[in-house]
Design a protein around this motif. Structure first.
Motif, PDB file in Angstrom:
ATOM      1  N   LEU A 204     -21.646  29.156 -29.484  1.00  0.00           N
ATOM      2  CA  LEU A 204     -21.693  29.088 -30.949  1.00  0.00           C
ATOM      3  C   LEU A 204     -22.991  29.652 -31.516  1.00  0.00           C
ATOM      4  O   LEU A 204     -23.110  29.838 -32.729  1.00  0.00           O
ATOM      5  N   GLU A 205     -23.970  29.933 -30.638  1.00  0.00           N
ATOM      6  CA  GLU A 205     -25.286  30.431 -31.041  1.00  0.00           C
ATOM      7  C   GLU A 205     -25.958  29.460 -32.018  1.00  0.00           C
ATOM      8  O   GLU A 205     -26.608  29.856 -32.988  1.00  0.00           O
ATOM      9  N   GLU A 206     -25.776  28.176 -31.749  1.00  0.00           N
ATOM     10  CA  GLU A 206     -26.390  27.130 -32.567  1.00  0.00           C
ATOM     11  C   GLU A 206     -27.058  26.112 -31.641  1.00  0.00           C
ATOM     12  O   GLU A 206     -26.808  26.082 -30.444  1.00  0.00           O
ATOM     13  N   GLY A 207     -27.900  25.268 -32.246  1.00  0.00           N
ATOM     14  CA  GLY A 207     -28.574  24.247 -31.468  1.00  0.00           C
ATOM     15  C   GLY A 207     -29.690  23.611 -32.253  1.00  0.00           C
ATOM     16  O   GLY A 207     -29.765  23.757 -33.473  1.00  0.00           O
ATOM     17  N   TYR A 208     -30.590  22.916 -31.540  1.00  0.00           N
ATOM     18  CA  TYR A 208     -31.704  22.262 -32.210  1.00  0.00           C
ATOM     19  C   TYR A 208     -32.898  22.214 -31.269  1.00  0.00           C
ATOM     20  O   TYR A 208     -32.775  22.394 -30.051  1.00  0.00           O
ATOM     21  N   VAL A 209     -34.076  21.982 -31.842  1.00  0.00           N
ATOM     22  CA  VAL A 209     -35.329  21.991 -31.094  1.00  0.00           C
ATOM     23  C   VAL A 209     -35.767  20.562 -30.800  1.00  0.00           C
ATOM     24  O   VAL A 209     -35.808  19.723 -31.705  1.00  0.00           O
ATOM     25  N   ILE A 210     -36.101  20.295 -29.551  1.00  0.00           N
ATOM     26  CA  ILE A 210     -36.650  19.000 -29.146  1.00  0.00           C
ATOM     27  C   ILE A 210     -38.144  19.196 -28.930  1.00  0.00           C
ATOM     28  O   ILE A 210     -38.563  19.926 -28.029  1.00  0.00           O
ATOM     29  N   GLY A 211     -38.960  18.566 -29.753  1.00  0.00           N
ATOM     30  CA  GLY A 211     -40.404  18.738 -29.670  1.00  0.00           C
ATOM     31  C   GLY A 211     -40.964  19.322 -30.956  1.00  0.00           C
ATOM     32  O   GLY A 211     -40.232  19.867 -31.784  1.00  0.00           O
ATOM     33  N   ASN A 212     -42.267  19.253 -31.092  1.00  0.00           N
ATOM     34  CA  ASN A 212     -42.930  19.721 -32.312  1.00  0.00           C
ATOM     35  C   ASN A 212     -43.397  21.165 -32.165  1.00  0.00           C
ATOM     36  O   ASN A 212     -44.234  21.473 -31.309  1.00  0.00           O
ATOM     37  N   VAL A 213     -42.854  22.057 -32.993  1.00  0.00           N
ATOM     38  CA  VAL A 213     -43.262  23.463 -32.963  1.00  0.00           C
ATOM     39  C   VAL A 213     -43.792  23.925 -34.322  1.00  0.00           C
ATOM     40  O   VAL A 213     -44.091  25.103 -34.499  1.00  0.00           O
ATOM     41  N   VAL A 214     -43.929  23.021 -35.259  1.00  0.00           N
ATOM     42  CA  VAL A 214     -44.349  23.379 -36.623  1.00  0.00           C
ATOM     43  C   VAL A 214     -45.759  23.984 -36.595  1.00  0.00           C
ATOM     44  O   VAL A 214     -46.708  23.373 -36.084  1.00  0.00           O
ATOM     45  N   GLY A 215     -45.877  25.198 -37.103  1.00  0.00           N
ATOM     46  CA  GLY A 215     -47.167  25.880 -37.158  1.00  0.00           C
ATOM     47  C   GLY A 215     -47.678  26.374 -35.830  1.00  0.00           C
ATOM     48  O   GLY A 215     -48.818  26.849 -35.732  1.00  0.00           O
ATOM     49  N   LYS A 216     -46.860  26.290 -34.792  1.00  0.00           N
ATOM     50  CA  LYS A 216     -47.281  26.674 -33.450  1.00  0.00           C
ATOM     51  C   LYS A 216     -46.789  28.084 -33.095  1.00  0.00           C
ATOM     52  O   LYS A 216     -45.800  28.569 -33.630  1.00  0.00           O
ATOM     53  N   LYS A 217     -47.498  28.698 -32.150  1.00  0.00           N
ATOM     54  CA  LYS A 217     -47.034  29.934 -31.543  1.00  0.00           C
ATOM     55  C   LYS A 217     -46.310  29.551 -30.258  1.00  0.00           C
ATOM     56  O   LYS A 217     -46.903  28.939 -29.370  1.00  0.00           O
ATOM     57  N   CYS A 218     -45.038  29.907 -30.178  1.00  0.00           N
ATOM     58  CA  CYS A 218     -44.194  29.460 -29.078  1.00  0.00           C
ATOM     59  C   CYS A 218     -44.063  30.542 -28.004  1.00  0.00           C
ATOM     60  O   CYS A 218     -43.913  31.729 -28.322  1.00  0.00           O
ATOM     61  N   ILE A 219     -44.088  30.118 -26.744  1.00  0.00           N
ATOM     62  CA  ILE A 219     -43.865  31.026 -25.607  1.00  0.00           C
ATOM     63  C   ILE A 219     -42.640  30.514 -24.851  1.00  0.00           C
ATOM     64  O   ILE A 219     -42.694  29.480 -24.190  1.00  0.00           O
ATOM     65  N   MET A 220     -41.534  31.226 -24.969  1.00  0.00           N
ATOM     66  CA  MET A 220     -40.308  30.836 -24.270  1.00  0.00           C
ATOM     67  C   MET A 220     -40.361  31.325 -22.822  1.00  0.00           C
ATOM     68  O   MET A 220     -40.924  32.377 -22.531  1.00  0.00           O
ATOM     69  N   VAL A 221     -39.756  30.555 -21.920  1.00  0.00           N
ATOM     70  CA  VAL A 221     -39.780  30.864 -20.483  1.00  0.00           C
ATOM     71  C   VAL A 221     -38.365  30.796 -19.920  1.00  0.00           C
ATOM     72  O   VAL A 221     -37.641  29.840 -20.176  1.00  0.00           O
ATOM     73  N   ASP A 222     -37.991  31.815 -19.153  1.00  0.00           N
ATOM     74  CA  ASP A 222     -36.707  31.783 -18.445  1.00  0.00           C
ATOM     75  C   ASP A 222     -36.843  32.590 -17.164  1.00  0.00           C
ATOM     76  O   ASP A 222     -37.820  33.317 -16.982  1.00  0.00           O
ATOM     77  N   ASP A 223     -35.865  32.430 -16.266  1.00  0.00           N
ATOM     78  CA  ASP A 223     -35.931  33.210 -15.027  1.00  0.00           C
ATOM     79  C   ASP A 223     -35.181  34.529 -15.161  1.00  0.00           C
ATOM     80  O   ASP A 223     -35.672  35.572 -14.746  1.00  0.00           O
ATOM     81  N   MET A 224     -34.009  34.525 -15.769  1.00  0.00           N
ATOM     82  CA  MET A 224     -33.220  35.741 -15.910  1.00  0.00           C
ATOM     83  C   MET A 224     -33.070  36.124 -17.378  1.00  0.00           C
ATOM     84  O   MET A 224     -32.736  35.284 -18.217  1.00  0.00           O
ATOM     85  N   LEU A 225     -33.314  37.386 -17.664  1.00  0.00           N
ATOM     86  CA  LEU A 225     -33.092  37.934 -19.002  1.00  0.00           C
ATOM     87  C   LEU A 225     -31.941  38.918 -18.875  1.00  0.00           C
ATOM     88  O   LEU A 225     -32.112  40.043 -18.418  1.00  0.00           O
ATOM     89  N   ASN A 226     -30.750  38.473 -19.283  1.00  0.00           N
ATOM     90  CA  ASN A 226     -29.557  39.283 -19.080  1.00  0.00           C
ATOM     91  C   ASN A 226     -29.173  40.012 -20.370  1.00  0.00           C
ATOM     92  O   ASN A 226     -29.656  41.103 -20.634  1.00  0.00           O
ATOM     93  N   THR A 227     -28.372  39.422 -21.214  1.00  0.00           N
ATOM     94  CA  THR A 227     -28.001  40.082 -22.477  1.00  0.00           C
ATOM     95  C   THR A 227     -29.027  39.839 -23.573  1.00  0.00           C
ATOM     96  O   THR A 227     -29.004  40.516 -24.597  1.00  0.00           O
ATOM     97  N   GLY A 228     -29.903  38.858 -23.386  1.00  0.00           N
ATOM     98  CA  GLY A 228     -30.920  38.554 -24.393  1.00  0.00           C
ATOM     99  C   GLY A 228     -30.484  37.569 -25.449  1.00  0.00           C
ATOM    100  O   GLY A 228     -31.290  37.158 -26.289  1.00  0.00           O
ATOM    101  N   GLN A 229     -29.229  37.151 -25.414  1.00  0.00           N
ATOM    102  CA  GLN A 229     -28.729  36.287 -26.484  1.00  0.00           C
ATOM    103  C   GLN A 229     -29.368  34.901 -26.453  1.00  0.00           C
ATOM    104  O   GLN A 229     -29.636  34.305 -27.497  1.00  0.00           O
ATOM    105  N   THR A 230     -29.634  34.366 -25.265  1.00  0.00           N
ATOM    106  CA  THR A 230     -30.278  33.048 -25.166  1.00  0.00           C
ATOM    107  C   THR A 230     -31.644  33.066 -25.845  1.00  0.00           C
ATOM    108  O   THR A 230     -31.972  32.175 -26.630  1.00  0.00           O
ATOM    109  N   PHE A 231     -32.446  34.085 -25.551  1.00  0.00           N
ATOM    110  CA  PHE A 231     -33.756  34.226 -26.186  1.00  0.00           C
ATOM    111  C   PHE A 231     -33.625  34.422 -27.696  1.00  0.00           C
ATOM    112  O   PHE A 231     -34.375  33.827 -28.476  1.00  0.00           O
ATOM    113  N   ALA A 232     -32.694  35.272 -28.124  1.00  0.00           N
ATOM    114  CA  ALA A 232     -32.541  35.593 -29.549  1.00  0.00           C
ATOM    115  C   ALA A 232     -32.167  34.349 -30.357  1.00  0.00           C
ATOM    116  O   ALA A 232     -32.747  34.081 -31.415  1.00  0.00           O
ATOM    117  N   THR A 233     -31.210  33.586 -29.831  1.00  0.00           N
ATOM    118  CA  THR A 233     -30.786  32.361 -30.525  1.00  0.00           C
ATOM    119  C   THR A 233     -31.907  31.331 -30.559  1.00  0.00           C
ATOM    120  O   THR A 233     -32.185  30.717 -31.603  1.00  0.00           O
TER     121      THR A 233
END
Length: 322
Positions: A204-233
């Motif tokens: 559905l390309e929807e979801g929610y964030v667990i944790g405080n990211v307000v005003g923060k610079k976020c660094i996402m981490v994954d092992d495989m970057l395939n179509t990129g949709q997980t990162f984009a969403t």
């Protein structure tokens, strides 16, 4: 070659999966690649000829099993068999990317465990050891009845971000899905940051964030970057949750279409990946940065050959292999 490795009891060979990386790994080790020929008949059948003696030699075969995955594995299996029949002393398989590692369990009824099948085939073909990088799950090591060394990319990414000063209270390391928390925690400890999780429904390309990211610079981490949709969403959800900027890193950049378009349109400043997988330049998003895993893997091969501890490679220090 200034750092020529003098021990003549070891030879390194490469197949077609990621030849540029193989050349860099061999250089980091201090050897030139051995001579071999891979031919493909008109019907797709693969033929391999080792063009120098390997009798009594400790051999290393470098093969990234990225696209075309099945061809890459057939090349590897045939090469292992060729080494065994040519009386190589050991046949060490170097897999910068272990394809099929996602299929490590029966998530639904009647599914195969393909990661185990691949392990069985490599062992049966005659491999004596496997060196790989950032398995999808570390439990895949247990599928083998031979030694397996699984290196981690998090020290490489930590080094990259620390050099840019991207650490401390202004940053938060984020798992873009709820299955990658351990990897996220590791990088967060290196960078002295908090962590957050994006619990998303990829369909559905929807979801929610667990944790405080307000005003923060976020660094996402994954092992495989395939179509990129997980990162984009996840990037969109983070920005909607109040993040200031979003960055990302991934161990293996498969970049299956439409990854280039998806990632360039995503709210991601920079995506850092290793060169474990080979893809053509035209498939690389403009916001992607490559760092090499060659020195890490070359050092690991040297430690395997010399029977010295691998443990220093699992931490941020020393940096001499980066």
């Amino acid at each position: 070659m200034s750092n020529q490795y003098q021990d003549e009891s070891v030879k390194i060979f490469s197949l077609n999966g990621n030849l540029p990386l193989a050349e860099k790994i061999a250089s980091a080790f201090g050897k030139k690649l051995g001579k071999s020929l891979v031919k493909t008949f008109a019907d797709g059948e693969i033929s391999i000829n080792i063009e120098e003696s390997v009798r009594g030699i400790n051999t290393y075969i470098i093969q990234a099993t990225n696209e075309p995955v099945n061809n890459a594995y057939m090349e590897l299996l045939i090469m292992i068999d060729a080494m065994k029949r040519a009386s190589a002393k050991t046949v060490n398989v170097v897999l910068p990317y272990y394809a099929y590692s996602r299929q490590d369990r029966t998530a639904k009824p009647h599914e195969p465990i393909s990661a185990k099948l691949i392990a069985n085939m490599l062992v049966e073909a005659g491999a004596t050891r496997v060196l790989t990088l950032d398995l999808h799950t570390v439990q895949v090591q247990g599928f083998f009845d031979i030694p397996v060394d699984n290196l981690f990319t998090m020290p490489l990414f930590a080094h990259y971000y620390k050099e840019k000063g991207m650490e401390g209270d202004d940053y938060v390391v984020v798992s873009p899905k709820n299955s990658g928390v351990q990897r996220t925690r590791s990088l967060a400890e290196y960078l002295n940051t908090t962590l957050a999780i994006v619990d998303q429904d990829e369909a559905l390309e929807e979801g929610y964030v667990i944790g405080n990211v307000v005003g923060k610079k976020c660094i996402m981490v994954d092992d495989m970057l395939n179509t990129g949709q997980t990162f984009a969403t996840a990037a969109r959800l983070l920005m909607e949750a109040g993040a200031k900027e979003v960055y990302a890193c991934a161990s293996h950049a498969l970049l299956s279409p439409p990854a280039k378009k998806t990632l360039e349109e995503a709210a991601i400043v920079d995506i850092c990946v290793t060169d474990s997988c080979f893809t053509e330049d035209e498939r690389h998003p403009s916001n992607m940065t490559y760092i090499t895993c060659s020195a890490l893997m070359g050092e690991a091969m040297k430690r395997i050959h010399e029977n010295t501890p691998m443990s220093p490679l699992f931490h941020l220090e020393p940096k001499s292999y980066m």
